[in-house]
Design a protein around this motif. Sequence first.
Motif, PDB file in Angstrom:
ATOM      1  N   ALA A  62       0.779  -1.493  -0.243  1.00  0.00           N
ATOM      2  CA  ALA A  62      -0.289   0.449  -0.251  1.00  0.00           C
ATOM      3  C   ALA A  62       0.797   1.178   0.468  1.00  0.00           C
ATOM      4  N   THR A  63       1.867   1.473   0.672  1.00  0.00           N
ATOM      5  CA  THR A  63       3.181   2.149   0.441  1.00  0.00           C
ATOM      6  C   THR A  63       3.110   2.625  -0.938  1.00  0.00           C
ATOM      7  N   VAL A  64       3.669   1.566  -1.614  1.00  0.00           N
ATOM      8  CA  VAL A  64       4.326   2.225  -3.344  1.00  0.00           C
ATOM      9  C   VAL A  64       2.798   2.188  -4.567  1.00  0.00           C
ATOM     10  N   LEU A  65       1.743   1.016  -3.833  1.00  0.00           N
ATOM     11  CA  LEU A  65       0.790   1.866  -4.255  1.00  0.00           C
ATOM     12  C   LEU A  65       0.086   2.901  -4.706  1.00  0.00           C
ATOM     13  N   LYS A  66       0.337   3.344  -3.227  1.00  0.00           N
ATOM     14  CA  LYS A  66      -0.548   4.562  -3.392  1.00  0.00           C
ATOM     15  C   LYS A  66      -0.209   6.129  -3.935  1.00  0.00           C
ATOM     16  N   HIS A  67       1.374   5.450  -4.168  1.00  0.00           N
ATOM     17  CA  HIS A  67       1.410   6.486  -5.568  1.00  0.00           C
ATOM     18  C   HIS A  67       1.812   6.186  -6.564  1.00  0.00           C
ATOM     19  N   MET A  68       1.279   5.200  -6.440  1.00  0.00           N
ATOM     20  CA  MET A  68       1.029   4.850  -8.312  1.00  0.00           C
ATOM     21  C   MET A  68      -0.183   5.695  -9.076  1.00  0.00           C
ATOM     22  N   ASP A  69       0.016   5.865 -10.745  1.00  0.00           N
ATOM     23  CA  ASP A  69      -1.470   5.843 -10.709  1.00  0.00           C
ATOM     24  C   ASP A  69      -2.341   4.925 -10.668  1.00  0.00           C
ATOM     25  N   LYS A 227      11.571   7.479   3.323  1.00  0.00           N
ATOM     26  CA  LYS A 227      11.764   6.040   4.020  1.00  0.00           C
ATOM     27  C   LYS A 227      11.558   5.760   2.915  1.00  0.00           C
ATOM     28  N   VAL A 228      10.745   5.390   1.860  1.00  0.00           N
ATOM     29  CA  VAL A 228      10.825   4.693   0.840  1.00  0.00           C
ATOM     30  C   VAL A 228      10.666   4.632  -0.844  1.00  0.00           C
ATOM     31  N   VAL A 229      11.195   4.334  -1.792  1.00  0.00           N
ATOM     32  CA  VAL A 229      11.727   4.606  -2.971  1.00  0.00           C
ATOM     33  C   VAL A 229       9.838   5.181  -3.872  1.00  0.00           C
ATOM     34  N   PHE A 279      -6.692  -6.717   1.546  1.00  0.00           N
ATOM     35  CA  PHE A 279      -5.904  -5.895   2.670  1.00  0.00           C
ATOM     36  C   PHE A 279      -5.244  -4.434   2.479  1.00  0.00           C
ATOM     37  N   THR A 280      -4.892  -4.989   1.232  1.00  0.00           N
ATOM     38  CA  THR A 280      -3.612  -3.690   0.316  1.00  0.00           C
ATOM     39  C   THR A 280      -4.991  -3.162  -0.114  1.00  0.00           C
ATOM     40  N   LEU A 281      -6.013  -3.528  -0.780  1.00  0.00           N
ATOM     41  CA  LEU A 281      -6.642  -2.678  -1.166  1.00  0.00           C
ATOM     42  C   LEU A 281      -7.689  -1.092  -0.690  1.00  0.00           C
ATOM     43  N   MET A 282      -8.021  -1.968   0.685  1.00  0.00           N
ATOM     44  CA  MET A 282      -8.188  -1.322   1.741  1.00  0.00           C
ATOM     45  C   MET A 282      -7.285  -0.346   1.982  1.00  0.00           C
ATOM     46  N   LEU A 283      -5.894  -0.947   2.707  1.00  0.00           N
ATOM     47  CA  LEU A 283      -5.204   0.574   3.303  1.00  0.00           C
ATOM     48  C   LEU A 283      -5.163   1.180   2.220  1.00  0.00           C
ATOM     49  N   VAL A 284      -5.132   0.945   0.610  1.00  0.00           N
ATOM     50  CA  VAL A 284      -4.571   2.124  -0.483  1.00  0.00           C
ATOM     51  C   VAL A 284      -6.058   3.215  -0.495  1.00  0.00           C
ATOM     52  N   TYR A 285      -7.694   2.555  -1.462  1.00  0.00           N
ATOM     53  CA  TYR A 285      -8.557   2.925  -1.053  1.00  0.00           C
ATOM     54  C   TYR A 285      -9.172   3.765   0.610  1.00  0.00           C
ATOM     55  N   ARG A 286      -8.596   3.315   1.578  1.00  0.00           N
ATOM     56  CA  ARG A 286      -9.518   4.270   2.985  1.00  0.00           C
ATOM     57  C   ARG A 286      -7.887   5.124   3.211  1.00  0.00           C
ATOM     58  N   GLU A 287      -6.829   5.240   2.642  1.00  0.00           N
ATOM     59  CA  GLU A 287      -6.027   6.391   2.983  1.00  0.00           C
ATOM     60  C   GLU A 287      -5.416   5.937   4.229  1.00  0.00           C
ATOM     61  N   LEU A 289      -2.562   4.386   5.756  1.00  0.00           N
ATOM     62  CA  LEU A 289      -1.396   4.398   6.086  1.00  0.00           C
ATOM     63  C   LEU A 289      -1.683   6.418   6.905  1.00  0.00           C
ATOM     64  N   ASN A 290      -2.226   6.475   6.287  1.00  0.00           N
ATOM     65  CA  ASN A 290      -2.273   8.297   6.260  1.00  0.00           C
ATOM     66  C   ASN A 290      -3.093   8.644   7.864  1.00  0.00           C
ATOM     67  N   ALA A 291      -4.343   7.920   8.153  1.00  0.00           N
ATOM     68  CA  ALA A 291      -4.662   7.738   9.179  1.00  0.00           C
ATOM     69  C   ALA A 291      -4.305   7.404  10.258  1.00  0.00           C
ATOM     70  N   TYR A 292      -2.958   6.014  10.213  1.00  0.00           N
ATOM     71  CA  TYR A 292      -2.184   5.258  11.244  1.00  0.00           C
ATOM     72  C   TYR A 292      -1.146   6.118  11.231  1.00  0.00           C
ATOM     73  N   ARG A 293      -0.708   6.726  12.180  1.00  0.00           N
ATOM     74  CA  ARG A 293       0.587   6.773  11.564  1.00  0.00           C
ATOM     75  C   ARG A 293       1.845   6.538  11.046  1.00  0.00           C
ATOM     76  N   PHE A 294       1.973   5.136  12.762  1.00  0.00           N
ATOM     77  CA  PHE A 294       2.826   4.173  13.467  1.00  0.00           C
ATOM     78  C   PHE A 294       2.837   2.846  12.890  1.00  0.00           C
ATOM     79  N   LEU A 295       1.656   2.850  11.466  1.00  0.00           N
ATOM     80  CA  LEU A 295       1.554   1.659  11.118  1.00  0.00           C
ATOM     81  C   LEU A 295       2.851   1.015  10.385  1.00  0.00           C
ATOM     82  N   GLU A 296       2.966   2.151   9.019  1.00  0.00           N
ATOM     83  CA  GLU A 296       4.177   1.838   8.565  1.00  0.00           C
ATOM     84  C   GLU A 296       5.561   1.432   9.402  1.00  0.00           C
ATOM     85  N   HIS A 297       5.480   1.395  10.461  1.00  0.00           N
ATOM     86  CA  HIS A 297       7.136   1.581  10.906  1.00  0.00           C
ATOM     87  C   HIS A 297       6.563   0.304  11.349  1.00  0.00           C
TER      88      HIS A 297
END
Length: 346
Positions: A62-69, A227-229, A279-287, A289-297
Amino acid sequence: MPAFILSWLHMQDLGYFKWSILVTILGVIGGFLLAGWSGAFIVVVLAILETSLSFDNAVVNATVLKHMDEKWRQRFLLWGILIAVFGMRIVFPLAIVGVVADMGPMAVIDLALFDEAEYARILLSAHHEIAAFGGAFLAMVFLKFFVDSNKDLHWLQILEEPLTKLGRLEAAQILLTLLAILSSAAYLESDTKRVEFVVAGVWGLITYIIADGLGAILGGEEGEGGKVVAKTGFAGFMYLELLDASFSFDGVIGAFALTNSLPIIAIGLGVGAMFVRSFTLMLVYRETLNAYRFLEHGAFWAIGALAAVMFIGVHVHIPEVFTGLVGAVLIGAAFWSSLRHRRAIA
């Protein structure tokens, strides 16, 4: 599935899981037709194991996909799951056995279907090489996130701050990964295995550098703190496929502790891969990772833990349940910290 994930889901989120639920039903039926109730049970256990081991994979995806078109995002979610299920859970183990035993494709398929014990023995004999490759790749993913002098957001501050300072050292991630490879190889019982382990680990390192470099060359850009490309297009697609491959190694090898049947292993791990996609779909479209700032960590710490398990697991047996629990605990703790942070701000 960890309890904290279940409590996190709302009724409207279940739409993301409709295909996963359908595949689960078909998979359980397939397991029953192949081996009766025991086959159906093993399919369910393998699906849970794969989901637990790879939930951190969903967060990183989801971290990478949120930046993809949207075009490449849909390509990954469609073609990526086919490659993940067919390629990594079926073709990859067959290819390893073919290389190790010097057998042709048809001979390997015949062995997998009609001499499951011998097929499993040959595959497990290459465990140290698989672990070295996957461990090195995942170690680089983990270190890329934390060993960064520009990183200013910390979750486990006492551990993350020193890693951030290491980012001032040129090629620190490569140095630390090579040290991990050499340290683990030193304790193997034979010179042949030590050489094979080091060579496979170096190839894992090289593969990561190529995948990461392609992302930068083909239009990637660094995210917050570098932190990630944020890879785009074909480079991002290939990077995510390699990442999924590294995550799948542990599940494929661990599955043989439950059964030697390749069809049942493929079905069970395939069902788990579908849930990771959901889970990836849900994380991307519900954003999320932006709402839970430490989830990525938490996800990247789980990746580091999985890399360590791969390096240590060539010397002592580490139950797959333990590996899954470590990842679930780390992500659960990160989720809880994120929730407390949101409440504190509110």
